[in-house]
Write an enzyme that holds these catalytic residues in place. Structure first.
Site, short mmCIF file in Angstrom:
data_model
loop_
_atom_site.label_atom_id
_atom_site.label_comp_id
_atom_site.label_asym_id
_atom_site.label_seq_id
_atom_site.Cartn_x
_atom_site.Cartn_y
_atom_site.Cartn_z
N SER A 1 13.90 -5.43 0.09
CA SER A 1 12.90 -6.34 1.24
C SER A 1 13.63 -7.63 1.12
CB SER A 1 11.23 -6.56 0.48
OG SER A 1 10.73 -7.67 1.32
N TYR B 1 5.58 -8.65 -6.60
CA TYR B 1 6.00 -7.78 -5.79
C TYR B 1 7.24 -8.13 -5.46
CZ TYR B 1 7.27 -5.88 -1.36
OH TYR B 1 7.80 -5.36 -0.14
N LYS C 1 11.20 -6.08 -6.66
CA LYS C 1 12.21 -5.66 -5.78
C LYS C 1 13.47 -6.24 -6.23
CE LYS C 1 9.91 -3.35 -2.63
NZ LYS C 1 10.01 -1.91 -2.67
N1 UFG Z 1 0.13 -14.02 9.41
C1 UFG Z 1 -0.96 -14.80 10.00
N2 UFG Z 1 -2.23 -14.08 10.13
C2 UFG Z 1 -2.41 -12.90 9.13
C3 UFG Z 1 -1.34 -12.30 8.84
C4 UFG Z 1 -0.10 -12.95 8.99
O1 UFG Z 1 -0.97 -15.92 10.67
O2 UFG Z 1 -3.43 -12.56 9.29
C5 UFG Z 1 1.43 -14.95 9.49
C6 UFG Z 1 2.23 -15.06 8.13
O3 UFG Z 1 1.60 -16.45 7.90
C7 UFG Z 1 3.46 -15.02 8.77
C8 UFG Z 1 3.35 -13.80 9.62
O4 UFG Z 1 2.27 -13.60 10.21
O5 UFG Z 1 4.02 -16.10 9.35
C9 UFG Z 1 4.06 -12.55 9.28
O6 UFG Z 1 3.23 -12.29 8.08
P1 UFG Z 1 3.20 -10.66 7.38
O7 UFG Z 1 1.92 -10.69 6.25
O8 UFG Z 1 2.92 -9.61 8.37
O9 UFG Z 1 4.62 -10.64 6.77
P2 UFG Z 1 5.61 -11.60 5.66
O10 UFG Z 1 6.79 -12.00 6.49
O11 UFG Z 1 4.64 -12.31 4.94
O12 UFG Z 1 5.73 -10.41 4.60
C10 UFG Z 1 6.57 -9.38 4.89
C11 UFG Z 1 6.19 -8.12 4.13
C12 UFG Z 1 6.60 -8.19 2.85
C13 UFG Z 1 7.77 -8.50 2.46
C14 UFG Z 1 8.35 -9.84 3.49
C15 UFG Z 1 9.66 -10.12 3.38
O13 UFG Z 1 4.79 -7.95 3.98
O14 UFG Z 1 6.29 -7.09 1.85
O15 UFG Z 1 7.93 -9.53 4.70
O16 UFG Z 1 10.18 -11.05 4.00
F1 UFG Z 1 8.02 -8.95 1.44
#
Ligand code: UFG
Length: 334
Positions: free
Chosen positions: A126, A151, A155
């Site tokens: 990841s 988590y 990785k």
């Molecule tokens: N976000 C919101 N509201 C929500 C969920 C997310 O505003 O309800 C925002 C987050 O703040 C972020 C973006 O949407 O800016 C993406 O968030 P995600 O949770 O979809 O994804 P992340 O980038 O945080 O994490 C993902 C995977 C992880 C991995 C990571 C690697 O979920 O498993 O990418 O960069 F580790």
């Protein structure tokens, strides 16, 4: 052609899409999945899409005897290892469960492969291993570490274990795939992402709001140094990501040692960009409110995709419209 691949966690979101693309590329697919975060029906759905139902074992990949049985009953040529716990927040609450499960499955798998003379291994890593780096686009050469949750550390640690294993055993071929943000679903609408309970990730949350299951989306922060203040990510269609695994497995069959590749599109979209694209493509409303930042989030994250393109000959081809369309098509079928 005629090669057999074992997909651990092959009934999950990324695993099931990879099973479809592998079968379509001519591989025989064996799935090992304990169904802790997936459903048996996914295996039949893969069969519906491809015309071939994969061989399925319901088992915990950390259970040596179960793995032994699979390797005895099939001549496995390569392994793609998806099985693992993946919820960032849960990993903070249950770190030992995450370290135990994610490391144990990998170690047991590597030991069993070694005993059966299987050498090709593709690992589901990841972009989280880049930690809090804001040095975008992320290249494979930049330092890893500084992860923000257990988590992410699993990785990071598994990558290190695999590098060490490949250094010690000249017969091993390891490919580490660092995923950016996989979203979307198979265009048939038959397989997709099914989060347990309240979704942590953005796209499943958007689709549930659009369907009226949740009232509104909380946008975590609008004061980041990005074009509209909301977090920027590299969203990649899960079918493109799945194709990346086919390319990686072919590469592993031809190259010894350990290589790492980013799997992303190289494009960054903000939270509000994605909400807007989703509304436009699908003609549905997605009510949202601005909420405080979420702990551990960075402002901007997107991939340098040069290496995957030039070495694997793989490049994502589906745009954000297809990601939004297919995610919604899947959600509407639920
Ligand atoms: N976000 C919101 N509201 C929500 C969920 C997310 O505003 O309800 C925002 C987050 O703040 C972020 C973006 O949407 O800016 C993406 O968030 P995600 O949770 O979809 O994804 P992340 O980038 O945080 O994490 C993902 C995977 C992880 C991995 C990571 C690697 O979920 O498993 O990418 O960069 F580790």
């Amino acid at each position: 052609m005629g090669r057999t691949v074992l997909l651990t966690g092959g009934a999950g979101f990324i695993g099931s899409h990879t099973a479809v693309q592998m079968i379509e590329a001519g591989y025989e697919v064996v799935i090992a999945d304990d169904l802790s975060n997936s459903e048996r029906s996914v295996v039949e759905r893969i069969g519906e899409i491809t015309g071939t139902i994969p061989i399925f074992y319901e088992c915990d990949v950390a259970h040596k005897a179960s793995l032994e049985q699979i390797f005895r009953e099939h001549k496995i040529d390569g392994v793609v290892h998806f099985a693992g716990f993946k919820a960032v927040g849960e990993s903070v609450e249950k770190p030992l469960a995450y370290y135990r499960n994610n490391l144990d499955t990998t170690l047991t798998l590597l030991e069993t492969m070694g005993e059966h003379g299987v050498h090709d291994f593709v690992f589901s890593s990841s972009a989280t291993v880049y930690g809090m780096s804001e040095d975008v686009p992320f290249t494979e050469e930049q330092p890893t570490g500084g992860c923000t949750n257990p988590y992410g550390w699993t990785k990071y640690m598994i990558e290190q274990i695999l590098r060490d294993a490949a250094a010690a055993d000249p017969a091993l071929s390891v490919v580490l795939l660092r995923y950016f943000n996989p979203i979307g679903a198979h265009e048939s609408g038959l397989i997709g992402e099914k989060p347990n309970g309240i979704p942590n990730n953005l796209m499943p949350y958007i689709t549930q709001v659009a369907q009226g299951i949740r009232e509104q989306l909380s946008v975590f922060g609008n004061d980041y140094p990005t074009h509209d203040g909301t977090g920027v990510r590299d969203y990649i269609h899960v079918v493109d990501l799945a194709d990346g695994h086919v390319a990686a497995l072919r590469y592993a069959a031809e190259h010894k040692g350990c290589e790492v590749f980013n799997l992303g599109t190289g494009n960054g979209y903000s939270v509000l960009d994605l909400v807007e694209a989703f509304r436009e493509v699908n003609h549905v409303d997605v009510p949202y409110e601005i909420a405080p930042r979420r702990a551990g989030d960075i402002a901007t994250c997107y991939a340098d995709t040069q290496k995957a393109e030039s070495v694997l000959g793989w490049k994502a081809s589906r745009g954000v419209e297809e990601m939004c369309r297919d995610a919604w098509n899947w959600q509407k079928n639920q």
